[in-house]
Write an enzyme that holds these catalytic residues in place. Structure first.
Site, PDB file in Angstrom:
ATOM      1  CB  CYS A  72      -0.363   2.130   5.731  1.00 47.51           C
ATOM      2  SG  CYS A  72      -1.051   0.555   5.169  1.00 47.51           S
ATOM      3  CB  CYS A 123      -5.288  -0.249   2.425  1.00 48.28           C
ATOM      4  SG  CYS A 123      -4.048  -0.838   3.608  1.00 48.28           S
ATOM      5  CB  CYS A 150      -0.900  -0.019   1.238  1.00 51.01           C
ATOM      6  SG  CYS A 150      -1.891   1.482   1.436  1.00 51.01           S
ATOM      7  CB  CYS A 156      -4.011   3.068   5.885  1.00 53.52           C
ATOM      8  SG  CYS A 156      -3.946   3.013   4.086  1.00 53.52           S
ATOM      9  CB  CYS A 159      -9.397  -3.464 -11.547  1.00 53.29           C
ATOM     10  SG  CYS A 159      -9.043  -2.275 -12.833  1.00 53.29           S
TER      11      CYS A 159
HETATM   12 FE    FE Z   1      -2.735   1.099   3.568  1.00 54.82          FE
END
Ligand code: FE
Length: 133
Positions: A51, A97, A48, A100, A120
């Protein structure tokens, strides 16, 4: 489940590049075929961009032809959260995510086997860590 990260919009704005903020926090979409991970075949882990949590593996990435990085599986189901999204007058499933809450993209059911899923994902929502899969 890892601890949740909770930040104000102002904090994210200070930390993220504007184009990443636009995708991760304002749920924007990068134009297709523009992202740096659309055609990207190096072995490693996609994390991510908000984070750093590990999200996808290079060996579960495939070329969907959509213009966005596509995966048929997350590293594990607790790394992502799936949220119903009825914006734009169509029903889709948003992928955020799990740590976060940053917007990553959407998941569709036209992916390859064994899952049949197509995650996607915006390149701008990802960073890449080479090796280690
Ligand atoms: Fe994240």
């Amino acid at each position: 489940m890892e601890p949740k990260i909770s930040k104000s919009k102002e904090e994210w704005k200070r930390e993220l590049a504007p184009e990443k903020f636009q995708v991760l926090i304002d749920k924007g979409t990068e134009p297709p075929f523009t992202g740096k991970f659309n055609k990207h075949d190096t072995e490693g882990i996609y994390v991510c961009a908000g984070c750093g949590q590990e999200l996808f593996r290079s060996n579960e990435k495939y070329d969907s032809g959509s213009g966005w990085p596509s995966f048929w599986n997350p590293i594990s189901n607790d790394k992502v959260e799936l949220v119903p999204d009825n914006s734009l007058g169509i029903h889709r499933t948003e992928v955020v995510c799990g740590r976060c809450g940053g917007h990553l993209g959407h998941v569709f059911n036209d992916g390859p086997q064994p899952t049949g899923e197509r995650y996607c994902i915006n390149s701008l929502a990802l960073d890449f860590e080479e090796g280690g899969i």
